[in-house]
Design a protein around this motif. Structure first.
Motif, PDB file in Angstrom:
ATOM      1  N   HIS A 179     -16.237  -2.159  72.889  1.00 20.29           N
ATOM      2  CA  HIS A 179     -15.753  -0.842  72.451  1.00 20.29           C
ATOM      3  C   HIS A 179     -15.566  -0.755  70.934  1.00 20.29           C
ATOM      4  O   HIS A 179     -15.001   0.228  70.436  1.00 20.29           O
ATOM      5  CB  HIS A 179     -14.435  -0.510  73.151  1.00 20.29           C
ATOM      6  CG  HIS A 179     -14.559  -0.409  74.634  1.00 20.29           C
ATOM      7  ND1 HIS A 179     -13.543  -0.773  75.496  1.00 20.29           N
ATOM      8  CD2 HIS A 179     -15.589  -0.013  75.416  1.00 20.29           C
ATOM      9  CE1 HIS A 179     -13.936  -0.580  76.738  1.00 20.29           C
ATOM     10  NE2 HIS A 179     -15.177  -0.120  76.712  1.00 20.29           N
ATOM     11  N   LEU A 180     -16.033  -1.763  70.215  1.00 19.44           N
ATOM     12  CA  LEU A 180     -15.935  -1.807  68.750  1.00 19.44           C
ATOM     13  C   LEU A 180     -14.502  -1.648  68.265  1.00 19.44           C
ATOM     14  O   LEU A 180     -14.223  -0.994  67.258  1.00 19.44           O
ATOM     15  CB  LEU A 180     -16.820  -0.723  68.123  1.00 19.44           C
ATOM     16  CG  LEU A 180     -18.326  -0.818  68.424  1.00 19.44           C
ATOM     17  CD1 LEU A 180     -19.083   0.296  67.706  1.00 19.44           C
ATOM     18  CD2 LEU A 180     -18.882  -2.189  68.039  1.00 19.44           C
ATOM     19  N   GLU A 181     -13.562  -2.273  68.989  1.00 15.61           N
ATOM     20  CA  GLU A 181     -12.153  -2.215  68.613  1.00 15.61           C
ATOM     21  C   GLU A 181     -11.820  -3.393  67.700  1.00 15.61           C
ATOM     22  O   GLU A 181     -11.289  -4.420  68.136  1.00 15.61           O
ATOM     23  CB  GLU A 181     -11.278  -2.220  69.860  1.00 15.61           C
ATOM     24  CG  GLU A 181     -11.424  -0.963  70.697  1.00 15.61           C
ATOM     25  CD  GLU A 181     -10.546  -0.988  71.936  1.00 15.61           C
ATOM     26  OE1 GLU A 181      -9.962  -2.057  72.234  1.00 15.61           O
ATOM     27  OE2 GLU A 181     -10.446   0.054  72.604  1.00 15.61           O
ATOM     28  N   TYR A 182     -12.174  -3.244  66.444  1.00 11.36           N
ATOM     29  CA  TYR A 182     -11.898  -4.281  65.443  1.00 11.36           C
ATOM     30  C   TYR A 182     -10.393  -4.506  65.318  1.00 11.36           C
ATOM     31  O   TYR A 182      -9.918  -5.638  65.284  1.00 11.36           O
ATOM     32  CB  TYR A 182     -12.500  -3.836  64.112  1.00 11.36           C
ATOM     33  CG  TYR A 182     -12.263  -4.757  62.945  1.00 11.36           C
ATOM     34  CD1 TYR A 182     -12.644  -6.095  62.996  1.00 11.36           C
ATOM     35  CD2 TYR A 182     -11.671  -4.272  61.771  1.00 11.36           C
ATOM     36  CE1 TYR A 182     -12.443  -6.930  61.905  1.00 11.36           C
ATOM     37  CE2 TYR A 182     -11.474  -5.104  60.680  1.00 11.36           C
ATOM     38  CZ  TYR A 182     -11.864  -6.432  60.745  1.00 11.36           C
ATOM     39  OH  TYR A 182     -11.670  -7.254  59.666  1.00 11.36           O
ATOM     40  N   GLY A 183      -9.636  -3.435  65.265  1.00  9.30           N
ATOM     41  CA  GLY A 183      -8.190  -3.492  65.345  1.00  9.30           C
ATOM     42  C   GLY A 183      -7.475  -3.990  64.110  1.00  9.30           C
ATOM     43  O   GLY A 183      -8.015  -4.020  63.009  1.00  9.30           O
ATOM     44  N   SER A 184      -6.239  -4.426  64.313  1.00 12.33           N
ATOM     45  CA  SER A 184      -5.374  -4.872  63.211  1.00 12.33           C
ATOM     46  C   SER A 184      -4.457  -5.977  63.700  1.00 12.33           C
ATOM     47  O   SER A 184      -4.056  -5.996  64.868  1.00 12.33           O
ATOM     48  CB  SER A 184      -4.541  -3.701  62.697  1.00 12.33           C
ATOM     49  OG  SER A 184      -3.512  -4.143  61.826  1.00 12.33           O
ATOM     50  N   GLU A 185      -4.101  -6.898  62.802  1.00 10.41           N
ATOM     51  CA  GLU A 185      -3.166  -7.961  63.145  1.00 10.41           C
ATOM     52  C   GLU A 185      -1.725  -7.487  63.132  1.00 10.41           C
ATOM     53  O   GLU A 185      -0.821  -8.232  63.504  1.00 10.41           O
ATOM     54  CB  GLU A 185      -3.329  -9.132  62.173  1.00 10.41           C
ATOM     55  CG  GLU A 185      -4.686  -9.808  62.269  1.00 10.41           C
ATOM     56  CD  GLU A 185      -4.789 -11.014  61.364  1.00 10.41           C
ATOM     57  OE1 GLU A 185      -3.809 -11.298  60.637  1.00 10.41           O
ATOM     58  OE2 GLU A 185      -5.842 -11.686  61.382  1.00 10.41           O
ATOM     59  N   GLY A 186      -1.481  -6.258  62.716  1.00  8.28           N
ATOM     60  CA  GLY A 186      -0.131  -5.719  62.691  1.00  8.28           C
ATOM     61  C   GLY A 186       0.651  -6.198  61.476  1.00  8.28           C
ATOM     62  O   GLY A 186       0.088  -6.626  60.477  1.00  8.28           O
ATOM     63  N   GLY A 187       1.952  -6.145  61.583  1.00 11.76           N
ATOM     64  CA  GLY A 187       2.819  -6.520  60.462  1.00 11.76           C
ATOM     65  C   GLY A 187       3.253  -5.324  59.662  1.00 11.76           C
ATOM     66  O   GLY A 187       2.631  -4.248  59.724  1.00 11.76           O
ATOM     67  N   ASN A 188       4.356  -5.449  58.926  1.00 12.08           N
ATOM     68  CA  ASN A 188       4.901  -4.350  58.113  1.00 12.08           C
ATOM     69  C   ASN A 188       5.148  -3.097  58.950  1.00 12.08           C
ATOM     70  O   ASN A 188       4.865  -1.980  58.519  1.00 12.08           O
ATOM     71  CB  ASN A 188       3.967  -4.021  56.947  1.00 12.08           C
ATOM     72  CG  ASN A 188       3.806  -5.175  55.983  1.00 12.08           C
ATOM     73  OD1 ASN A 188       4.754  -5.891  55.705  1.00 12.08           O
ATOM     74  ND2 ASN A 188       2.586  -5.365  55.473  1.00 12.08           N
ATOM     75  N   GLY A 189       5.664  -3.324  60.134  1.00 11.37           N
ATOM     76  CA  GLY A 189       5.986  -2.201  61.011  1.00 11.37           C
ATOM     77  C   GLY A 189       4.832  -1.670  61.812  1.00 11.37           C
ATOM     78  O   GLY A 189       5.013  -0.773  62.650  1.00 11.37           O
ATOM     79  N   LYS A 190       3.626  -2.197  61.594  1.00 12.10           N
ATOM     80  CA  LYS A 190       2.455  -1.728  62.334  1.00 12.10           C
ATOM     81  C   LYS A 190       2.220  -2.595  63.562  1.00 12.10           C
ATOM     82  O   LYS A 190       2.458  -3.800  63.540  1.00 12.10           O
ATOM     83  CB  LYS A 190       1.219  -1.755  61.429  1.00 12.10           C
ATOM     84  CG  LYS A 190       1.302  -0.813  60.245  1.00 12.10           C
ATOM     85  CD  LYS A 190       0.031  -0.875  59.409  1.00 12.10           C
ATOM     86  CE  LYS A 190       0.096   0.075  58.232  1.00 12.10           C
ATOM     87  NZ  LYS A 190      -1.138   0.007  57.402  1.00 12.10           N
ATOM     88  N   LYS A 191       1.741  -1.979  64.623  1.00 10.89           N
ATOM     89  CA  LYS A 191       1.510  -2.675  65.872  1.00 10.89           C
ATOM     90  C   LYS A 191       0.139  -3.358  65.868  1.00 10.89           C
ATOM     91  O   LYS A 191      -0.850  -2.787  65.429  1.00 10.89           O
ATOM     92  CB  LYS A 191       1.595  -1.691  67.042  1.00 10.89           C
ATOM     93  CG  LYS A 191       1.454  -2.333  68.408  1.00 10.89           C
ATOM     94  CD  LYS A 191       1.590  -1.301  69.508  1.00 10.89           C
ATOM     95  CE  LYS A 191       1.438  -1.930  70.888  1.00 10.89           C
ATOM     96  NZ  LYS A 191       1.569  -0.909  71.967  1.00 10.89           N
ATOM     97  N   ALA A 192       0.097  -4.590  66.336  1.00 12.77           N
ATOM     98  CA  ALA A 192      -1.178  -5.297  66.462  1.00 12.77           C
ATOM     99  C   ALA A 192      -1.982  -4.700  67.609  1.00 12.77           C
ATOM    100  O   ALA A 192      -1.434  -4.361  68.661  1.00 12.77           O
ATOM    101  CB  ALA A 192      -0.929  -6.780  66.713  1.00 12.77           C
ATOM    102  N   TRP A 193      -3.290  -4.574  67.391  1.00 11.02           N
ATOM    103  CA  TRP A 193      -4.125  -4.021  68.458  1.00 11.02           C
ATOM    104  C   TRP A 193      -5.581  -4.453  68.252  1.00 11.02           C
ATOM    105  O   TRP A 193      -5.949  -4.971  67.197  1.00 11.02           O
ATOM    106  CB  TRP A 193      -4.035  -2.488  68.491  1.00 11.02           C
ATOM    107  CG  TRP A 193      -4.670  -1.795  67.305  1.00 11.02           C
ATOM    108  CD1 TRP A 193      -4.124  -1.641  66.074  1.00 11.02           C
ATOM    109  CD2 TRP A 193      -5.972  -1.213  67.250  1.00 11.02           C
ATOM    110  NE1 TRP A 193      -4.990  -0.986  65.240  1.00 11.02           N
ATOM    111  CE2 TRP A 193      -6.141  -0.694  65.939  1.00 11.02           C
ATOM    112  CE3 TRP A 193      -7.004  -1.055  68.173  1.00 11.02           C
ATOM    113  CZ2 TRP A 193      -7.302  -0.049  65.536  1.00 11.02           C
ATOM    114  CZ3 TRP A 193      -8.164  -0.407  67.770  1.00 11.02           C
ATOM    115  CH2 TRP A 193      -8.301   0.089  66.465  1.00 11.02           C
ATOM    116  N   GLY A 194      -6.400  -4.217  69.272  1.00 11.63           N
ATOM    117  CA  GLY A 194      -7.820  -4.533  69.168  1.00 11.63           C
ATOM    118  C   GLY A 194      -8.089  -6.034  69.102  1.00 11.63           C
ATOM    119  O   GLY A 194      -7.236  -6.866  69.425  1.00 11.63           O
ATOM    120  N   LEU A 195      -9.288  -6.371  68.650  1.00  7.05           N
ATOM    121  CA  LEU A 195      -9.725  -7.760  68.612  1.00  7.05           C
ATOM    122  C   LEU A 195      -8.864  -8.614  67.684  1.00  7.05           C
ATOM    123  O   LEU A 195      -8.434  -9.699  68.045  1.00  7.05           O
ATOM    124  CB  LEU A 195     -11.195  -7.816  68.179  1.00  7.05           C
ATOM    125  CG  LEU A 195     -11.853  -9.197  68.152  1.00  7.05           C
ATOM    126  CD1 LEU A 195     -11.802  -9.850  69.520  1.00  7.05           C
ATOM    127  CD2 LEU A 195     -13.295  -9.094  67.659  1.00  7.05           C
TER     128      LEU A 195
END
Length: 300
Positions: A179-195
């Motif tokens: 699904h091409l969900e490269y995503g993010s590792e999160g941190g700094n209040g952001k939620k981790a998601w995707g690959l």
């Protein structure tokens, strides 16, 4: 004589990693391979631990256990850890008289050998196994007097992710790539998601040698599956390509992951000072349950 320890005052490991380290230590170093265990509600723990203390010498001190071992009497440990309103528990025994290896023991019929394929200790996503691993060794060359390194196959007890868990994680990686969900590792209040979020979560697990090898395997799978899809992702998100240039859509290189993001588990104290006790994890949710057994000590 010193006051006998109440079974309710048995110490509880400070966190999940400490619990897993202690279980590994007991099975590996001191030979408590016979075990039984399960999951129980916190409200039933007081009555249950009192029953176990009546059957087995789980409140003995280190000195008393040494004495028992010399007499051929089983040395038994009770371990417990609360997860939500449930308590995971294990009773581990050596081969002495009255322990789980003794056929006359009340729980001998349900006892398991941690070494056997169908008797491994399980905790959540993890299983304790006797596994082979590669270790890097260095010796001095007798001719050149310089250090020489090589890999050696060794066998040891370690925790690994269960087969079912690895299967689910591999499927998750496949879906993220599809699904091409490269995503993010999160941190700094952001939620981790995707690959990237999935891989970052894997790196935050207790990194026993077995788990570390599996996490690297998952990173390699992700690298191989993402490589042909990265150009498709870059086409779909040109703004990211403009911003991150050649790093757009890139995963952390395996070498960097190995060197910087998979630290070995350091030595840690199993119990806090003062330690939490079984009495404490019962009182957290149902203090009135403690009246079931009162405050009587159980001695052996």
């Amino acid at each position: 004589m010193p006051k006998a320890l109440s079974p309710l005052d048995l110490a509880v490991p400070r966190n999940k990693t400490a619990l897993m380290l202690q279980l590994q230590f007991l099975v590996c170093r001191t030979g408590y391979r016979m075990w039984c265990g399960g999951v129980i509600c916190r409200t039933k723990l007081a009555a249950f631990i009192t029953k176990m203390a009546a059957r087995y010498p789980i409140t003995r001190s280190t000195r008393q256990r040494t004495y028992d071992r010399k007499r051929g009497i089983a040395v038994v440990h009770f371990m417990a850890y609360a997860v939500g309103d449930k308590v995971h528990w294990w009773l581990l025994s050596d081969a002495g008289k009255g322990g789980l290896a003794d056929k006359s023991s009340e729980d001998a019929r349900v006892a398991r050998d941690a070494m056997s394929a169908d008797g491994h200790i399980i905790f959540g996503d993890y299983v304790l196994v006797y596994a082979t691993k590669r270790e890097w060794r260095e010796v001095q060359c007798p001719k050149t007097k310089k250090p020489r390194g090589f890999h050696k196959q060794t066998s040891t007890w370690t925790w690994k992710l269960r087969t079912e868990v690895m299967r689910e994680l591999k499927h998750g990686i496949e879906l993220c790539c599809e699904h091409l969900e490269y995503g993010s590792e999160g941190g700094n209040g952001k939620k981790a998601w995707g690959l990237r979020g999935l891989l970052a979560t894997m790196r935050s697990r207790p990194l026993f040698s077995g788990v570390r090898s599996q996490v690297l395997e998952l990173h390699r799978d992700a690298r191989d599956l993402w490589k042909p899809r990265r150009p498709l992702w870059c086409e779909r998100y040109p703004a990211h390509v403009e911003k991150y240039k050649q790093n757009a859509g890139a995963l952390t290189p395996i070498g960097v992951v190995m060197a910087n993001e998979l630290p070995k588990i350091p030595r840690m104290k199993v119990y806090a000072q003062p330690p939490e006790t079984l009495r404490g994890i019962i009182a957290d949710v149902a203090p009135e349950v403690l009246t079931v057994v009162g405050d009587k000590n159980v001695s052996h």
